[in-house]
Design an enzyme around this catalytic site. Structure first.
Site, PDB file in Angstrom:
ATOM      1  N   HIS A 156      -1.880  -1.765 -10.006  1.00  8.56           N
ATOM      2  CA  HIS A 156      -2.876  -1.199  -9.087  1.00  8.56           C
ATOM      3  C   HIS A 156      -4.143  -2.025  -9.178  1.00  8.56           C
ATOM      4  CE1 HIS A 156      -5.392   1.764  -7.060  1.00  8.56           C
ATOM      5  NE2 HIS A 156      -4.267   2.264  -6.615  1.00  8.56           N
TER       6      HIS A 156
ATOM      7  N   HIS B 288       0.883  -1.192   0.000  1.00  2.64           N
ATOM      8  CA  HIS B 288       0.000   0.000   0.000  1.00  2.64           C
ATOM      9  C   HIS B 288       0.907   1.224   0.000  1.00  2.64           C
ATOM     10  CE1 HIS B 288      -3.562   2.272   0.590  1.00  2.64           C
ATOM     11  NE2 HIS B 288      -3.916   1.924   1.813  1.00  2.64           N
TER      12      HIS B 288
ATOM     13  N   ASP C 101       3.227   5.747  -6.467  1.00  4.83           N
ATOM     14  CA  ASP C 101       4.455   5.581  -5.686  1.00  4.83           C
ATOM     15  C   ASP C 101       5.722   5.507  -6.534  1.00  4.83           C
ATOM     16  OD1 ASP C 101       3.227   5.556  -3.179  1.00  4.83           O
ATOM     17  OD2 ASP C 101       2.594   3.489  -3.462  1.00  4.83           O
TER      18      ASP C 101
HETATM   19  N1  CMC Z   1       5.217  -6.481 -10.636  1.00  2.00           N
HETATM   20  C1  CMC Z   1       5.100  -7.662 -11.288  1.00  2.00           C
HETATM   21  N2  CMC Z   1       3.956  -8.332 -11.445  1.00  2.00           N
HETATM   22  C2  CMC Z   1       2.865  -7.782 -10.888  1.00  2.00           C
HETATM   23  C3  CMC Z   1       2.880  -6.562 -10.202  1.00  2.00           C
HETATM   24  C4  CMC Z   1       4.125  -5.905 -10.094  1.00  2.00           C
HETATM   25  N3  CMC Z   1       4.228  -4.729  -9.446  1.00  2.00           N
HETATM   26  N4  CMC Z   1       1.650  -6.262  -9.753  1.00  2.00           N
HETATM   27  C5  CMC Z   1       0.859  -7.262 -10.146  1.00  2.00           C
HETATM   28  N5  CMC Z   1       1.594  -8.183 -10.839  1.00  2.00           N
HETATM   29  C6  CMC Z   1       1.086  -9.396 -11.497  1.00  2.00           C
HETATM   30  C7  CMC Z   1       0.782 -10.481 -10.494  1.00  2.00           C
HETATM   31  O1  CMC Z   1       1.903 -11.301 -10.266  1.00  2.00           O
HETATM   32  C8  CMC Z   1      -0.364 -11.186 -11.159  1.00  2.00           C
HETATM   33  O2  CMC Z   1       0.172 -11.985 -12.187  1.00  2.00           O
HETATM   34  P1  CMC Z   1      -0.486 -13.435 -12.503  1.00  2.00           P
HETATM   35  O3  CMC Z   1      -1.863 -13.120 -13.023  1.00  2.00           O
HETATM   36  O4  CMC Z   1       0.420 -14.051 -13.495  1.00  2.00           O
HETATM   37  O5  CMC Z   1      -0.507 -14.157 -11.192  1.00  2.00           O
HETATM   38  C9  CMC Z   1      -1.147 -10.068 -11.853  1.00  2.00           C
HETATM   39  O6  CMC Z   1      -0.147  -9.043 -12.110  1.00  2.00           O
HETATM   40  C10 CMC Z   1      -2.269  -9.483 -11.021  1.00  2.00           C
HETATM   41  O7  CMC Z   1      -1.739  -9.127  -9.743  1.00  2.00           O
HETATM   42  P2  CMC Z   1      -2.551  -9.125  -8.400  1.00  2.00           P
HETATM   43  O8  CMC Z   1      -1.603  -9.280  -7.260  1.00  2.00           O
HETATM   44  O9  CMC Z   1      -3.682 -10.089  -8.515  1.00  2.00           O
HETATM   45  O10 CMC Z   1      -3.164  -7.681  -8.437  1.00  2.00           O
HETATM   46  P3  CMC Z   1      -3.805  -6.915  -7.209  1.00  2.00           P
HETATM   47  O11 CMC Z   1      -4.826  -6.018  -7.766  1.00  2.00           O
HETATM   48  O12 CMC Z   1      -4.220  -7.852  -6.140  1.00  2.00           O
HETATM   49  O13 CMC Z   1      -2.571  -6.085  -6.623  1.00  2.00           O
HETATM   50  C11 CMC Z   1      -1.043  -4.371  -6.135  1.00  2.00           C
HETATM   51  C12 CMC Z   1      -2.407  -4.717  -6.749  1.00  2.00           C
HETATM   52  C13 CMC Z   1      -0.879  -2.840  -6.092  1.00  2.00           C
HETATM   53  C14 CMC Z   1      -0.974  -4.877  -4.706  1.00  2.00           C
HETATM   54  C15 CMC Z   1       0.061  -5.015  -6.995  1.00  2.00           C
HETATM   55  O14 CMC Z   1       0.017  -4.516  -8.307  1.00  2.00           O
HETATM   56  C16 CMC Z   1       1.453  -4.817  -6.404  1.00  2.00           C
HETATM   57  O15 CMC Z   1       1.887  -5.585  -5.550  1.00  2.00           O
HETATM   58  N6  CMC Z   1       2.215  -3.735  -6.848  1.00  2.00           N
HETATM   59  C17 CMC Z   1       3.481  -3.441  -6.278  1.00  2.00           C
HETATM   60  C18 CMC Z   1       3.295  -2.678  -4.993  1.00  2.00           C
HETATM   61  C19 CMC Z   1       2.858  -1.260  -5.236  1.00  2.00           C
HETATM   62  O16 CMC Z   1       3.407  -0.549  -6.068  1.00  2.00           O
HETATM   63  N7  CMC Z   1       1.869  -0.814  -4.448  1.00  2.00           N
HETATM   64  C20 CMC Z   1       1.372   0.557  -4.494  1.00  2.00           C
HETATM   65  C21 CMC Z   1      -0.040   0.610  -4.946  1.00  2.00           C
HETATM   66  S1  CMC Z   1      -0.524   2.300  -5.347  1.00  2.00           S
HETATM   67  C22 CMC Z   1      -0.577   3.138  -3.854  1.00  2.00           C
HETATM   68  C23 CMC Z   1      -1.628   2.654  -2.940  1.00  2.00           C
HETATM   69  O17 CMC Z   1      -2.802   2.649  -3.289  1.00  2.00           O
HETATM   70  O18 CMC Z   1      -1.278   2.279  -1.831  1.00  2.00           O
END
Ligand code: CMC
Length: 433
Positions: free
Chosen positions: A307, A268, A363
């Site tokens: 995101h 987050h 971020d």
């Molecule tokens: N790098 C590589 N792969 C990723 C990333 C990433 N940053 N984010 C998602 N994926 C992949 C993930 O591995 C999955 O692949 P597969 O379908 O093959 O398993 C797919 O994309 C979908 O990911 P998810 O985890 O199901 O997506 P989510 O909506 O649950 O997660 C997130 C959203 C923000 C937690 C995630 O994108 C992430 O971990 N990003 C990195 C951390 C980050 O930058 N967070 C800040 C978010 S913005 C500020 C805020 O709101 O706090």
């Protein structure tokens, strides 16, 4: 059959049900009538991580993740970032309309006169270890304000609520700056009421022996813009924590501390700190392809990318990229920017990221800018929490005034044993050894 309805056939019983559709949703409680027999509890929805569940009605923030749109109270974020100050935007979030000159004067005056921390709060902060994470100090101190203002528990008293809102928005920069000074080993600085919200924050961070701190106007404006961009973001993890905790009629200090605790997580608001660590680990532009390959092979994530809601470029990231350029003209260019730009260029062309619609989020560039301004990475999430406090409190007000809201209490699908016979000590099997 009315148009805005959904017809459900329960294949277990052959029964047909019609439930109303309102604002693109059906009420989960409409499903409870669907039973196999009179003893059956009724159908529920199962939605871990709230992937497709609206938990409230809100008129504060609108996001269209596919189009990359973010609006506060109907105003596009780009316009607010260009034309407003952070406190003007905080007013908009709280009251639903942009302030008149008189309203703004009174709002700014009230918040400015609540920036001072009680001396016992100061002493409380002095007790932290010299190297405590500033986000841990922030969360604990915001919670500790509950001990200073016990009347904040009267959450149904409108005037009392507004007093706590002004106090919190006023005091979070003072707490954040004190956490920073604590890490640096410098004495805490008292607020200066002649300065604007961000200038005063800079004063409390960086004033040394000079009689009056003078903030660089470009840096103060950049910080103010970043505060506007971070002020609210509808029902994310932290805001959901705020609403969930506050639904128990917990006071706003404890609820805000809970929201900030959620924000502290690396997925987050903690991601901005992780981006800097990642850029350090990559080290130089040449190493970017190898790092991306590692991520695609499942070793870690590209921090600052992806995101839950945005499946397009995060509109905030665009504004931050532009603001960072202004900051670099004052501070000099952060060499990490080249690594970040290369990372973005390659990722936006790479099939893995394109297919999953992973774009830079808020971020990705904020940390590079904050570092150029002189903030250590540990402070980045605290810089997110200061303006988000205004969003959390607006969401809190909305929750309290919403007659449909009750104490939050999700259901579960129980997967444990049915009733078992008690096992006496001599017949139990060891688990730990
Ligand atoms: N790098 C590589 N792969 C990723 C990333 C990433 N940053 N984010 C998602 N994926 C992949 C993930 O591995 C999955 O692949 P597969 O379908 O093959 O398993 C797919 O994309 C979908 O990911 P998810 O985890 O199901 O997506 P989510 O909506 O649950 O997660 C997130 C959203 C923000 C937690 C995630 O994108 C992430 O971990 N990003 C990195 C951390 C980050 O930058 N967070 C800040 C978010 S913005 C500020 C805020 O709101 O706090």
């Amino acid at each position: 059959m009315p148009e805005n309805t959904l017809t459900i056939t329960d294949n277990r019983t052959g029964q047909v049900y019609t439930v109303p559709i309102e604002d693109g949703t059906i009420r989960a409680m409409s499903l409870r009538q669907i039973k196999t027999d009179a003893e059956d509890f009724g159908l529920m929805t199962y939605d871990p991580a709230f992937m497709n569940t609206a938990s409230c009605r809100s008129s504060i923030t609108y996001i269209d993740g596919d189009k990359g749109i973010l609006r506060y109270r109907g105003y596009p974020i780009e316009v607010l970032a260009e034309r407003c100050t952070f406190l003007e935007v905080a007013f908009l979030l709280m009251f639903g309309e942009l302030p008149t000159q008189t309203d703004l004067k009174s709002w700014v005056n009230d918040i400015t006169h609540h920036t001072m921390l009680h001396e016992s709060t100061k002493k409380f902060m002095e007790g932290f270890r010299y190297d405590s994470h500033p986000m841990a100090m922030f969360v604990s101190t915001v919670a500790a304000l509950s001990s200073i203002y016990p009347e904040a528990r009267q959450v149904h008293d409108v005037n009392n609520r507004m007093l706590q809102i002004k106090r919190l928005i006023g005091k979070v920069p003072s707490i954040a700056a004190s956490a920073y000074r604590h890490n640096m080993g410098f004495p805490y600085v008292y607020p200066d009421n002649d300065l604007s919200y961000t200038e005063n924050f800079m004063n409390m961070l960086w004033k040394m022996v000079e009689p009056k701190y003078v903030a660089n106007p470009t840096l103060a404006r950049a910080l103010d813009i970043l505060f506007i961009l971070h002020a609210d973001h509808e029902q994310n993890c932290g805001t959901n924590a705020m609403r969930s905790v506050a639904s128990a009629q917990t006071d706003p200090y404890l609820a805000t501390a809970s929201a900030a605790s959620a924000l502290a997580g690396p997925l987050h608001g903690g991601a901005n700190e992780e981006v800097l660590k990642m850029l350090d680990e990559i080290g130089s532009k040449e190493n970017v392809p190898a790092y991306i390959k590692k991520v695609k092979e499942g070793h870690g994530r590209l921090m600052g990318f992806g995101h839950r809601v945005y499946k397009n470029y995060d509109p905030r990231a665009k504004i931050i990229k532009w603001t960072a350029e202004q900051v670099f003209e004052v501070t000099g260019r952060n060499p990490k920017l080249d690594i970040a730009l290369e990372l973005e260029r390659i990722a936006l062309e790479d099939e893995y990221f394109v297919k999953r619609k992973l774009y830079p989020n808020v971020d990705f560039y904020s940390g590079i800018m904050y570092q150029a301004m002189g903030f250590p990475p540990e402070m980045f999430t605290v810089l997110f929490a200061i303006p988000r406090t205004a969003g959390w409190l607006s969401q809190w007000q909305e929750l309290i005034n919403d007659p449909e809201q009750k104490i939050t209490r999700p259901r579960q699908v129980y997967t444990g044993y049915n009733q078992r016979e008690f096992v006496p000590m001599e017949r139990r099997t060891a688990i730990l050894v």
